[in-house]
Design a protein around this motif. Structure first.
Motif, short mmCIF file in Angstrom:
data_model
loop_
_atom_site.label_atom_id
_atom_site.label_comp_id
_atom_site.label_asym_id
_atom_site.label_seq_id
_atom_site.Cartn_x
_atom_site.Cartn_y
_atom_site.Cartn_z
N ILE A 256 0.84 -1.21 0.00
CA ILE A 256 0.00 0.00 0.00
C ILE A 256 0.88 1.26 0.00
N SER A 257 1.91 1.26 0.85
CA SER A 257 2.80 2.42 0.93
C SER A 257 3.53 2.64 -0.38
N GLY A 294 7.44 10.59 1.75
CA GLY A 294 6.10 10.00 1.75
C GLY A 294 5.96 8.79 2.66
N ILE A 295 7.00 7.97 2.75
CA ILE A 295 6.93 6.77 3.59
C ILE A 295 6.65 7.09 5.05
N ILE A 368 -1.71 14.61 0.44
CA ILE A 368 -3.11 14.39 0.02
C ILE A 368 -3.31 12.93 -0.39
N LEU A 369 -2.35 12.39 -1.14
CA LEU A 369 -2.45 11.00 -1.58
C LEU A 369 -2.46 10.04 -0.40
N CYS A 370 -1.59 10.27 0.57
CA CYS A 370 -1.54 9.39 1.75
C CYS A 370 -2.86 9.45 2.51
N LEU A 371 -3.37 10.66 2.71
CA LEU A 371 -4.59 10.83 3.50
C LEU A 371 -5.80 10.19 2.81
N LEU A 372 -5.82 10.21 1.50
CA LEU A 372 -6.96 9.65 0.77
C LEU A 372 -6.82 8.15 0.53
#
Length: 801
Positions: A256-257, A294-295, A368-372
């Motif tokens: 997922i990450s 991002g990780i 934004i991508l992580c939160l969504l």
């Protein structure tokens, strides 16, 4: 309408995300596809990095020179140092190789040994004529011996240009078409024409051909940058995913990450294409940076989800709390990180501006991508298995947290003493830092083209052009004997400077003309006297050949002249000393009311750009500190909290700067980014800790010690996880073949490691020592921004998941 940081805002956000997951996923897919359509507009830079603003005086002088004389960085040189070259077969083959490039549209002209011509006196027509040294091909050894004798002993005009008479090194000069020097056509010529032909020649005649010149160096350097983008992205994905898996022991969470950060990289490349920016040495670093940054976002979100699931086993409530509690904190940390990069936008360097724009936008995009994506994907997945939650109870992590707590409880004086010693030692190291303005220092030092640069430095004193433009302030003023004598005095200083090559100018041509007037006698290779000048100039005016040669050194009006020399790869200190010596001589020899003399060239522009960057480093770092300080003051409503939060983050920067001094790592375009990047990232840990500390104070009825230790235990694990990921993530850059990129990776990694220890040891120690003046209800009771909402019993709502 909800405030951005309020609990209600994040409750609404959680409902919107979890109720509209299909629409959001479709939107992300569409956005990714749209960004991918912009990849085709990505262009790899074909020019050197200009670190100065376009309207900077140094750039204006350089552009003025280019308008008068055209592009000066269009020379490629090929050379051979081998006694066997002076055989009939090999010398003819060498001349044939050089001549083969003349027909290519990318080439303006080629000058080889075969193209050299003698300037001879035509007494009958009272003019000078050109006569080739080699009329056709060479057929006998005697011809070669005659050629060597003439070149090496009789015609100093050509010495150190196409040959070194001491070492017998021979080279040819290939001048590229000035219109294609800064385009992709340059790469086509170098990669598809120049290199294959040279390799074939080497294989056939067993000769080692050296190649250099700025167009060649820039082409191969750009290719290395392209290769390393892919290498860094792959290495960053591999390293961060391995660490992630080590912590979580879950293929599901790891995949997922990886999906999230890969989409983030796709968006980053799309942003570069959308903005029509060139991929430079700096922007090439952003895709792997996004992976590394991002990780940790993924770690915070997934760790919170698993913690909530283990706590109460309710998936809906867990996903809601991931968004409402960690979303706010992650937003703040990503905003501060983006702010560190965004400060470069405020500089006047277009290179840094582009880096700041792309980096800051990409960091916000990955948030934004992580939160969504992460909460939405987990709505489709089953509950984590027990083995996926085991990392929450790892004994060694507990041991690390216990050690930190023990240090803060029992060894606070030792922490302060160590910090003070490190501060003093680092300040001493800072005074040893040097500034580097070298064009090739960051290039792969073991590469063949860098070895070739060293070869030409040894044989011809450098390949980086340094230009001096002489403005006589009147038409045809260059050919005045008084001007030529002044230029000759300046050239004598250049010849005496070991870092500079023999200069080329109209002075050399006039000396050559006098030698020709006296029938080629090398003793007369000197400026004419005033009596001789009129006779020699009358010959020169009748000679079309002289006019062609003159155009290379004097503009069409005769008002401007150029003195071209080539410089070794030297540091900024030596460059400044040389510039100072030249300027002193210029001020002495050329009266300012009659002449305007300017020093320019790519080497000088780059060196000045590095000095400019140092100033911008102070500006951008100061802006980052001020910006984040204002944010902290607004968040906690306390000026005193600014001091407490900045000390643990500034100390690692000082330590890193000290290390640079002791290890001999200079300030240069690559290492200059370390401080703003590291500060923007390291302050995230401070925000997490202080936010949790405020929450603990309210939960523990304002008991200071209990709250500090509670915050330390709660945030210590996440801070440790993310710091380890960041440390190894930035360490990926140390596999680069570019010295500056290696230094950047190592220095940022070290700084973030120091910052983690500083935030986990020094920050809580300061809070305990200053508890009466800082940790009180008036300071921390009602912050403007509630980063971590208070724990409450959130009832399960209908999210339709």
């Amino acid at each position: 309408m909800f405030k951005l940081f309020s609990k209600d805002f994040w409750d609404v956000t959680a409902r919107l995300i979890l109720r509209n997951k299909i629409i959001i996923l479709i939107g992300i897919v569409i956005a990714t596809l749209l960004f991918s359509t912009q990849w085709k507009y990505m262009r790899f830079t074909y020019t050197e990095a200009n670190l100065l603003p376009d309207d900077h005086e140094v750039n204006r002088i350089y552009n003025d020179f280019l308008q008068k004389f055209g592009e000066e960085g269009n020379l490629i040189v090929i050379g051979v140092k081998d006694s066997t070259l002076f055989s009939v077969e090999k010398l003819n083959a060498w001349n044939k190789l050089s001549n083969s490039f003349k027909n290519d549209t990318a080439v303006e002209s080629v000058i080889s040994i075969k193209d050299l011509q003698k300037l001879v006196k035509d007494t009958e027509n009272e003019k000078f004529a050109l006569e080739p040294f080699i009329k056709d091909s060479i057929s006998t050894i005697k011809q070669i011996e005659t050629l060597q004798n003439e070149l090496f002993n009789k015609y100093p005009f050509y010495d150190n240009f196409l040959f070194n008479k001491e070492t017998k090194t021979i080279r040819s000069a290939i001048y590229l078409n000035k219109d294609i020097v800064n385009t992709s056509a340059r790469k086509d010529f170098v990669v598809n024409i120049l290199i294959p032909n040279i390799e074939a020649f080497e294989a056939k005649y067993n000769l080692d051909v050296r190649v250099s010149g700025m167009p060649y160096i820039r082409t191969l350097n750009s290719q290395n940058i392209i290769k390393e983008i892919n290498l860094f992205v792959f290495a960053a994905l591999l390293v961060t995913s391995l660490i992630f898996f080590f912590f979580f022991r879950s293929f599901r969470a790891t995949i997922i990450s990886l999906i999230v950060v890969c989409i983030g990289v796709a968006w980053t490349l799309g942003i570069i294409g959308l903005l029509r920016y060139e991929v430079s040495v700096l922007t090439a670093l952003i895709p792997p940076l996004i992976i590394v940054i991002g990780i940790p976002n993924c770690i915070f979100l997934i760790n919170k989800y698993q913690h909530e699931v283990k706590l109460h086993g309710n998936k809906v409530k867990s996903l809601q709390r991931v968004i409402t509690k960690i979303g706010n904190a992650t937003l703040m940390t990503n905003v501060t990180t983006a702010s560190g990069f965004a400060t470069f936008i405020l500089t006047e360097s277009s290179l840094l501006k582009e880096f700041g724009v792309v980096a800051s936008l990409s960091i916000l995009a990955i948030f934004i991508l992580c939160l969504l994506i992460i909460p939405i994907i987990y709505t489709f997945l089953p509950y984590p298995k027990d083995r996926h939650l085991e990392h929450l109870n790892k004994k060694w992590i507990g041991g690390f947290v216990n050690w930190m707590e023990w240090m803060v409880r029992k060894k606070r004086i030792a922490i302060y003493a160590t910090s003070l010693i490190l501060l003093v030692v680092s300040i001493i190291g800072i005074y040893q830092i040097k500034i580097s303005g070298s064009l090739i220092e960051d290039m792969p030092q073991e590469s063949e083209f860098v070895n070739d640069i060293r070869f030409f430095e040894n044989e011809f004193n450098g390949i980086m052009p340094l230009e001096i433009m002489v403005d006589t302030k009147r038409k045809k003023g260059v050919m005045k004997l008084s001007t030529l004598k002044r230029m000759n005095e300046l050239e004598d200083l250049i010849i005496e400077t070991p870092e500079l090559s023999k200069p080329i100018s109209v002075v050399s041509l006039v000396k050559y003309s006098k030698q020709a007037y006296y029938n080629g006698n090398p003793k007369f290779y000197q400026l004419p006297t005033s009596q001789e000048n009129s006779f020699i100039l009358s010959y020169a005016k009748n000679s079309t050949s002289n006019v062609d040669l003159l155009n290379n050194f004097v503009d069409k009006t005769g008002q401007y002249a150029r003195i071209t020399t080539f410089m070794k790869d030297i540091g900024t200190d030596k460059m400044e000393r040389i510039e100072e010596n030249l300027q002193t001589k210029i001020d002495k020899v050329f009266p300012k009311e009659k002449y305007n003399i300017t020093i320019t060239g790519k080497a000088l522009v780059f060196q000045k750009g590095t000095k400019y960057l140092v100033k911008n480093l102070a500006i951008s770092l100061s802006l980052a500190i001020i910006l984040i300080s204002i944010f902290m003051a607004y968040m906690f409503r306390s000026a005193r909290m600014i001091i407490v939060s900045l000390i643990p983050n500034l100390l690692p920067l000082v330590i890193t700067a000290g290390l640079m001094g002791y290890l001999g790592v200079p300030i240069k375009p690559s290492t200059i980014l370390v401080f703003s990047i590291a500060f923007g990232i390291s302050v995230d840990d401070t925000i997490h800790f202080l936010a949790k500390y405020r929450q603990e104070l309210q939960a523990n009825n304002w008991k200071i010690k209990t709250s500090v230790y509670g915050a330390l235990r709660e945030t210590g694990v996440s801070m440790f996880y993310t710091s380890i990921v960041l440390f190894f993530g930035f360490s990926v850059f140390t596999i680069s073949s570019f010295g500056g990129t290696v230094a950047l990776g190592a220095l940022v990694s070290a700084t973030l490691l120091f910052a983690m220890l500083s935030n986990l040891l020094l920050l809580p120690s300061l809070l305990l020592s200053l508890e009466r003046s800082i940790a009180n209800k008036e300071v921390l009771r009602k912050p403007s921004i509630n980063i971590i909402p208070e724990e409450d019993d959130i009832e399960e709502q209908n999210f339709n998941i």
